[in-house]
Design a protein around this motif. Structure first.
Motif, PDB file in Angstrom:
ATOM      1  N   PHE A 162      -4.542   2.485   5.180  1.00 41.44           N
ATOM      2  CA  PHE A 162      -3.581   2.119   4.145  1.00 41.44           C
ATOM      3  C   PHE A 162      -3.834   2.882   2.859  1.00 41.44           C
ATOM      4  N   MET A 163      -2.763   3.120   2.113  1.00 34.61           N
ATOM      5  CA  MET A 163      -2.924   3.646   0.763  1.00 34.61           C
ATOM      6  C   MET A 163      -3.700   2.632  -0.071  1.00 34.61           C
ATOM      7  N   THR A 164      -4.550   3.141  -0.960  1.00 32.42           N
ATOM      8  CA  THR A 164      -5.187   2.238  -1.905  1.00 32.42           C
ATOM      9  C   THR A 164      -4.144   1.791  -2.927  1.00 32.42           C
ATOM     10  N   LYS A 165      -4.471   0.764  -3.667  1.00 30.70           N
ATOM     11  CA  LYS A 165      -3.541   0.283  -4.684  1.00 30.70           C
ATOM     12  C   LYS A 165      -3.279   1.367  -5.720  1.00 30.70           C
ATOM     13  N   GLU A 166      -4.319   2.152  -6.033  1.00 33.45           N
ATOM     14  CA  GLU A 166      -4.163   3.230  -7.003  1.00 33.45           C
ATOM     15  C   GLU A 166      -3.241   4.325  -6.462  1.00 33.45           C
ATOM     16  N   GLN A 167      -3.403   4.670  -5.183  1.00 33.08           N
ATOM     17  CA  GLN A 167      -2.521   5.672  -4.578  1.00 33.08           C
ATOM     18  C   GLN A 167      -1.089   5.166  -4.524  1.00 33.08           C
ATOM     19  N   LEU A 168      -0.935   3.914  -4.188  1.00 29.89           N
ATOM     20  CA  LEU A 168       0.398   3.354  -4.070  1.00 29.89           C
ATOM     21  C   LEU A 168       1.105   3.314  -5.420  1.00 29.89           C
ATOM     22  N   ALA A 169       0.353   3.064  -6.475  1.00 31.04           N
ATOM     23  CA  ALA A 169       0.948   3.025  -7.803  1.00 31.04           C
ATOM     24  C   ALA A 169       1.543   4.373  -8.181  1.00 31.04           C
ATOM     25  N   LYS A 170       1.009   5.456  -7.612  1.00 31.26           N
ATOM     26  CA  LYS A 170       1.501   6.800  -7.905  1.00 31.26           C
ATOM     27  C   LYS A 170       2.460   7.310  -6.831  1.00 31.26           C
ATOM     28  N   SER A 171       2.665   6.521  -5.800  1.00 28.89           N
ATOM     29  CA  SER A 171       3.476   6.980  -4.681  1.00 28.89           C
ATOM     30  C   SER A 171       4.959   6.760  -4.940  1.00 28.89           C
ATOM     31  N   HIS A 172       5.761   7.216  -3.995  1.00 30.55           N
ATOM     32  CA  HIS A 172       7.200   7.054  -4.100  1.00 30.55           C
ATOM     33  C   HIS A 172       7.567   5.575  -4.034  1.00 30.55           C
ATOM     34  N   ARG A 173       8.636   5.201  -4.687  1.00 29.36           N
ATOM     35  CA  ARG A 173       9.054   3.799  -4.716  1.00 29.36           C
ATOM     36  C   ARG A 173       9.361   3.244  -3.326  1.00 29.36           C
ATOM     37  N   PHE A 174       9.822   4.097  -2.431  1.00 31.54           N
ATOM     38  CA  PHE A 174      10.139   3.621  -1.094  1.00 31.54           C
ATOM     39  C   PHE A 174       8.892   3.070  -0.414  1.00 31.54           C
TER      40      PHE A 174
END
Length: 438
Positions: free
Chosen positions: A294-306
């Motif tokens: 899974f993406m980390t929370k930090e990675q997800l915060a910078k990821s695409h909205r989808f």
């Protein structure tokens, strides 16, 4: 009309010389109905007050010298050949009377993996659990392949959980399995999980290796466990999510909260060229090395909205994002998903150095449709699971001796199966985009 519709309600029906009594319908498919049954002869005590339970699949006997006879006997023979494996549903006994055949199997109180993914969200954010369960599935499929058997209908519906935790699983339903080295049955399986060569339209309907096709299905299941969604509806050029996943590096991570490690593995599974697909032993080795799926929370915060929206819907508690984090969702490039790209007549496969290269599209229009002599377009995966309509091959032709009602099972019972009918699986990315008007 499905043959199962001709089977009357069998509540309280007793078989096996009065030993097994049906008490609950668990599910039904094209050719069978599954009941939970209790063993009236099993000993009980104050510590174990409940009798042993089984799942019994009831099938109408096929007419002699018909293709359906071959399907029934092929399914039974296939299941028996691998039933002893700890991660394959145990088939204890096959009995018959008039007019039914009964397959007596373990009962799985934990239900199927589909339920754990869609309703309970059991695997969201839990790398160790995903790894533990997926390796069990890999071992079950490897055991089938070592016996010369390809399953051809791998999906969460056919993975059954031994208990409510969803951590111990078994593989079920061999209604579409084949022992042929090269299969000529196309469209076999459930559309979300079938590989491009199994569909056949883009491959000129050339015979394919069904064991290699099983690996593709495992990849879709891995996406299900990680993200709670299907990556595409069908692995054909007509499906824009599939095309973009093949032609745009990074597209899956744009849409789904999948780690870099997981994407690397998926690239080795989702190769358009079957010859380049990762083997089961190598896949098992790669899965065991993963630190996180899974993406980390930090990675997800910078990821695409989808990807953020998908993460929120599958495991919101794991990421703890608020509604405010998604207020800009509707401002995204809606036009990007409202049109079809002008893609070249090519698809992408992964080369040994993990780069992408374009290859000419294979196959041609005008090849035979699914309704050829080797398939049955009205047939469906049967038993504890019920997928979308499938073509069922006539390649596994094994004569199976049936046991008469009352013969001893000869093996101990371990609690374990079953399934309720679903008209469609959980949402694909297409449905996901439609829901959010993306």
């Amino acid at each position: 009309m499905h043959a199962s519709s001709s089977i009357p309600e069998l509540y309280d029906h007793v078989i096996d010389n009065g030993r097994l009594q049906f008490i609950e319908k668990l599910g039904e498919g094209a050719y069978g109905v599954v009941y939970r049954a209790v063993d009236l002869d099993s000993p009980t005590s104050s510590r174990n007050p409940d009798p042993k339970q089984y799942a019994v699949k009831v099938m109408l006997k096929a007419q002699p010298r018909t293709r359906h006879v071959r399907y029934q006997r092929g399914e039974i023979a296939a299941h028996r050949s691998v039933s002893a494996h700890p991660n394959i549903l145990t088939l204890h006994k096959v009995i018959e009377d008039e007019p039914y055949i009964y397959l007596v199997m373990d009962y799985c109180p934990g239900g199927d993996m589909f339920r754990h993914i869609t309703e309970r969200k059991t695997y969201g954010g839990k790398t160790d659990l995903v790894k533990k369960v997926f390796v069990q599935i890999l071992d079950a499929v490897q055991a089938c392949h070592e016996q010369g058997l390809a399953h051809r209908d791998l999906k969460p519906d056919n993975i059954l959980c031994m208990d409510e935790s969803g951590s111990r699983v078994v593989l079920a339903d061999f209604g579409l399995s084949t022992s042929s080295d090269r299969s000529s049955t196309f469209g076999c399986g459930s559309s979300y999980y079938t590989s491009p060569e199994t569909i056949g339209t883009d491959f000129g309907y050339r015979p394919y290796d069904a064991k290699v096709a099983d690996v593709w299905s495992l990849g879709v299941m891995l996406v299900n466990m990680i993200a709670g969604r299907n990556p595409w509806t069908s692995a054909t050029m007509e499906d824009q999510c599939f095309l973009r996943s093949m032609t745009k590096p990074g597209y899956l991570q744009k849409m789904l909260p999948i780690s870099d490690e997981a994407v690397t593995i998926l690239q080795r599974i989702f190769t358009y060229d079957p010859k380049m697909r990762i083997t089961l032993p190598k896949l098992r080795e790669a899965i065991l090395k993963v630190k996180t799926f899974f993406m980390t929370k930090e990675q997800l915060a910078k990821s695409h909205r989808f990807a953020q929206i998908a993460a929120r819907s599958y495991f919101q508690k794991y990421y703890s994002f608020t509604e405010e984090d998604y207020k800009e969702m509707n401002a995204l490039e809606q036009a990007e998903f409202g049109r079809r790209e002008n893609l070249v007549e090519a698809l992408v496969v992964e080369n040994p150095t993990n780069h992408f290269r374009l290859v000419d599209r294979v196959g041609s229009p005008g090849m035979p449709s699914l309704t050829n002599s080797d398939s049955d377009s009205d047939a469906e995966s049967i038993g504890p699971v019920t997928p979308a309509r499938n073509a069922v091959g006539s390649e596994t032709l094994v004569d199976v001796p049936l046991l008469k009602d009352g013969e001893d099972m000869g093996v101990p019972v371990v609690p374990t199966v079953a399934k309720k009918r679903r008209d469609r699986p959980f949402g694909s990315l297409v449905q996901f985009m439609e829901r959010f008007a993306l």
